[in-house]
Design a protein around this motif. Structure first.
Motif, PDB file in Angstrom:
ATOM      1  N   PHE A  35      -8.243   2.453   6.671  1.00 20.44           N
ATOM      2  CA  PHE A  35      -7.926   2.502   5.402  1.00 20.44           C
ATOM      3  C   PHE A  35      -6.073   2.043   5.089  1.00 20.44           C
ATOM      4  O   PHE A  35      -5.645   3.135   5.439  1.00 20.44           O
ATOM      5  CB  PHE A  35      -8.245   3.622   4.819  1.00 20.44           C
ATOM      6  CG  PHE A  35      -8.174   2.968   3.181  1.00 20.44           C
ATOM      7  CD1 PHE A  35      -8.059   1.573   2.371  1.00 20.44           C
ATOM      8  CD2 PHE A  35      -7.619   4.380   2.213  1.00 20.44           C
ATOM      9  CE1 PHE A  35      -7.920   2.316   1.321  1.00 20.44           C
ATOM     10  CE2 PHE A  35      -7.268   4.080   0.888  1.00 20.44           C
ATOM     11  CZ  PHE A  35      -7.709   2.937   0.344  1.00 20.44           C
ATOM     12  N   ASN A  36      -5.629   1.210   4.264  1.00 20.81           N
ATOM     13  CA  ASN A  36      -4.246   1.331   3.599  1.00 20.81           C
ATOM     14  C   ASN A  36      -4.047   1.265   2.850  1.00 20.81           C
ATOM     15  O   ASN A  36      -4.309   0.435   1.971  1.00 20.81           O
ATOM     16  CB  ASN A  36      -3.406  -0.265   4.163  1.00 20.81           C
ATOM     17  CG  ASN A  36      -2.369  -0.351   4.282  1.00 20.81           C
ATOM     18  OD1 ASN A  36      -1.706   0.901   3.225  1.00 20.81           O
ATOM     19  ND2 ASN A  36      -1.781  -1.938   3.947  1.00 20.81           N
ATOM     20  N   PRO A  37      -3.977   2.501   2.034  1.00 24.16           N
ATOM     21  CA  PRO A  37      -3.617   2.760   0.183  1.00 24.16           C
ATOM     22  C   PRO A  37      -2.699   2.005  -0.168  1.00 24.16           C
ATOM     23  O   PRO A  37      -3.033   1.725  -1.214  1.00 24.16           O
ATOM     24  CB  PRO A  37      -3.428   3.888   1.001  1.00 24.16           C
ATOM     25  CG  PRO A  37      -2.853   4.630   1.519  1.00 24.16           C
ATOM     26  CD  PRO A  37      -3.585   3.762   2.792  1.00 24.16           C
ATOM     27  N   PHE A  38      -1.672   1.749   0.246  1.00 21.15           N
ATOM     28  CA  PHE A  38      -0.531   0.926  -0.289  1.00 21.15           C
ATOM     29  C   PHE A  38      -1.176  -0.589  -1.023  1.00 21.15           C
ATOM     30  O   PHE A  38      -0.883  -1.221  -1.322  1.00 21.15           O
ATOM     31  CB  PHE A  38       0.729   0.884   0.486  1.00 21.15           C
ATOM     32  CG  PHE A  38       1.375   2.058   0.999  1.00 21.15           C
ATOM     33  CD1 PHE A  38       2.171   2.815   0.781  1.00 21.15           C
ATOM     34  CD2 PHE A  38       1.029   2.633   2.226  1.00 21.15           C
ATOM     35  CE1 PHE A  38       2.801   4.047   0.646  1.00 21.15           C
ATOM     36  CE2 PHE A  38       1.581   4.060   2.475  1.00 21.15           C
ATOM     37  CZ  PHE A  38       1.862   5.161   2.228  1.00 21.15           C
ATOM     38  N   GLY A  63      -9.965  -6.930   3.274  1.00 17.38           N
ATOM     39  CA  GLY A  63      -7.763  -6.953   3.241  1.00 17.38           C
ATOM     40  C   GLY A  63      -7.374  -8.220   2.485  1.00 17.38           C
ATOM     41  O   GLY A  63      -7.911  -9.334   2.413  1.00 17.38           O
ATOM     42  N   CYS A  64      -5.555  -8.250   2.708  1.00 19.79           N
ATOM     43  CA  CYS A  64      -5.642  -9.020   2.439  1.00 19.79           C
ATOM     44  C   CYS A  64      -5.566  -9.975   3.377  1.00 19.79           C
ATOM     45  O   CYS A  64      -5.909  -9.991   4.326  1.00 19.79           O
ATOM     46  CB  CYS A  64      -3.988  -8.518   1.725  1.00 19.79           C
ATOM     47  SG  CYS A  64      -2.834  -8.096   3.838  1.00 19.79           S
ATOM     48  N   ALA A  65      -4.510 -11.290   3.594  1.00 22.09           N
ATOM     49  CA  ALA A  65      -4.714 -12.093   4.242  1.00 22.09           C
ATOM     50  C   ALA A  65      -3.203 -11.556   5.920  1.00 22.09           C
ATOM     51  O   ALA A  65      -4.345 -12.433   6.577  1.00 22.09           O
ATOM     52  CB  ALA A  65      -3.827 -13.493   3.926  1.00 22.09           C
ATOM     53  N   ILE A 127       4.280  -4.538   6.142  1.00 20.86           N
ATOM     54  CA  ILE A 127       3.837  -3.678   8.103  1.00 20.86           C
ATOM     55  C   ILE A 127       2.393  -3.118   7.709  1.00 20.86           C
ATOM     56  O   ILE A 127       2.320  -2.912   9.539  1.00 20.86           O
ATOM     57  CB  ILE A 127       5.784  -3.589   8.080  1.00 20.86           C
ATOM     58  CG1 ILE A 127       6.567  -4.013   8.292  1.00 20.86           C
ATOM     59  CG2 ILE A 127       5.054  -2.238   9.635  1.00 20.86           C
ATOM     60  CD1 ILE A 127       7.721  -3.118   8.654  1.00 20.86           C
ATOM     61  N   LYS A 128       2.455  -2.570   7.042  1.00 21.19           N
ATOM     62  CA  LYS A 128       1.452  -1.615   7.016  1.00 21.19           C
ATOM     63  C   LYS A 128      -0.287  -3.040   7.010  1.00 21.19           C
ATOM     64  O   LYS A 128      -0.779  -2.014   7.964  1.00 21.19           O
ATOM     65  CB  LYS A 128       1.316  -0.133   5.686  1.00 21.19           C
ATOM     66  CG  LYS A 128       2.518   0.831   5.844  1.00 21.19           C
ATOM     67  CD  LYS A 128       2.542   1.969   4.851  1.00 21.19           C
ATOM     68  CE  LYS A 128       3.348   2.351   4.940  1.00 21.19           C
ATOM     69  NZ  LYS A 128       3.539   3.522   5.889  1.00 21.19           N
ATOM     70  N   CYS A 129       0.011  -3.927   5.874  1.00 21.27           N
ATOM     71  CA  CYS A 129      -1.005  -4.639   6.344  1.00 21.27           C
ATOM     72  C   CYS A 129      -1.412  -5.241   7.344  1.00 21.27           C
ATOM     73  O   CYS A 129      -2.516  -5.082   8.343  1.00 21.27           O
ATOM     74  CB  CYS A 129      -0.818  -5.207   5.277  1.00 21.27           C
ATOM     75  SG  CYS A 129      -0.225  -4.785   3.537  1.00 21.27           S
ATOM     76  N   ALA A 130      -0.534  -5.513   8.034  1.00 23.15           N
ATOM     77  CA  ALA A 130      -0.215  -5.861   9.884  1.00 23.15           C
ATOM     78  C   ALA A 130      -0.921  -4.642  10.995  1.00 23.15           C
ATOM     79  O   ALA A 130      -1.079  -4.852  11.546  1.00 23.15           O
ATOM     80  CB  ALA A 130       0.675  -6.084  10.548  1.00 23.15           C
ATOM     81  N   ILE A 131      -0.541  -3.595  10.108  1.00 21.15           N
ATOM     82  CA  ILE A 131      -0.591  -2.287  11.563  1.00 21.15           C
ATOM     83  C   ILE A 131      -1.987  -2.069  11.756  1.00 21.15           C
ATOM     84  O   ILE A 131      -2.194  -1.748  12.475  1.00 21.15           O
ATOM     85  CB  ILE A 131       0.771  -1.649  11.223  1.00 21.15           C
ATOM     86  CG1 ILE A 131       0.996  -1.188  12.527  1.00 21.15           C
ATOM     87  CG2 ILE A 131       0.062   0.264  10.311  1.00 21.15           C
ATOM     88  CD1 ILE A 131       2.675  -0.329  12.963  1.00 21.15           C
ATOM     89  N   LEU A 132      -2.660  -2.563  10.680  1.00 20.50           N
ATOM     90  CA  LEU A 132      -3.843  -1.251  10.131  1.00 20.50           C
ATOM     91  C   LEU A 132      -5.057  -1.576  11.233  1.00 20.50           C
ATOM     92  O   LEU A 132      -5.051  -0.914  11.389  1.00 20.50           O
ATOM     93  CB  LEU A 132      -4.648  -1.973   8.966  1.00 20.50           C
ATOM     94  CG  LEU A 132      -5.605  -0.947   8.813  1.00 20.50           C
ATOM     95  CD1 LEU A 132      -6.176   0.410   8.095  1.00 20.50           C
ATOM     96  CD2 LEU A 132      -5.790  -2.015   7.239  1.00 20.50           C
TER      97      LEU A 132
END
Ligand code: ZN
Length: 153
Positions: A35-38, A63-65, A127-132
């Motif tokens: 989960f990415n809370p951001f 999730g986002c794109a 970055i957090k989106c990509a790393i999740l």
């Protein structure tokens, strides 16, 4: 924008709108919930290992794109490789996304299409989106994540 940037962007958009390996994995022995809370990105990753090799890997969630593109590229990169190779790819991806330029050239060889995400390193909130997806994969492989949520926080 350079030709290479355009190419990278096409790869990311393609994987973001049409993610590969989406869906549960038959006979999966390993899984983790990330989960990415951001941003609100939320993925479950399932893995089936056969003879030390990642025979199948898939994800469910939303999730986002950027997060979708990254998890999709990740599944393609690690599928068919060993668990050790997946760890190596994660390390390379992590330094790319954190813009550790000292090993960029080496990474390109190793990362293949995953390199298309390098532009994300310029956007700290992304970055957090990509790393999740990657973090969730590594947690699933380690087997220490049962029942816990892997957060990018
Ligand atoms: Zn996101």
């Amino acid at each position: 924008m350079s030709e290479l940037d355009n190419l990278y962007q096409e790869v990311v958009m393609d994987h973001g709108s049409n993610p590969r390996n989406m869906g549960p994995v038959n006979g999966a022995q390993k899984s983790a919930h990330g989960f990415n809370p951001f941003c609100g990105d939320l993925f479950d990753i399932e893995i089936r290992v056969e003879n030390d090799t990642i025979a199948d890997v898939g994800f469910t969630g939303k999730g986002c794109a950027i997060s979708r593109a990254s998890v999709s590229l990740m599944t393609e990169a690690v599928k068919g490789g060993t668990e050790a190779e997946a760890q190596e790819l994660f390390t390379a991806f992590h330094s790319m996304i954190m813009a550790d330029e000292s090993i960029f050239e080496f990474e390109d060889e190793l990362l293949g299409d995953v390199s298309a995400l390098r532009g994300v390193s310029a956007y700290p909130t992304r970055i957090k989106c990509a790393i999740l997806g990657w973090r969730t994969l590594v947690a699933a492989l380690s087997g220490e994540s049962q029942g816990k949520t892997i957060s990018t926080e």
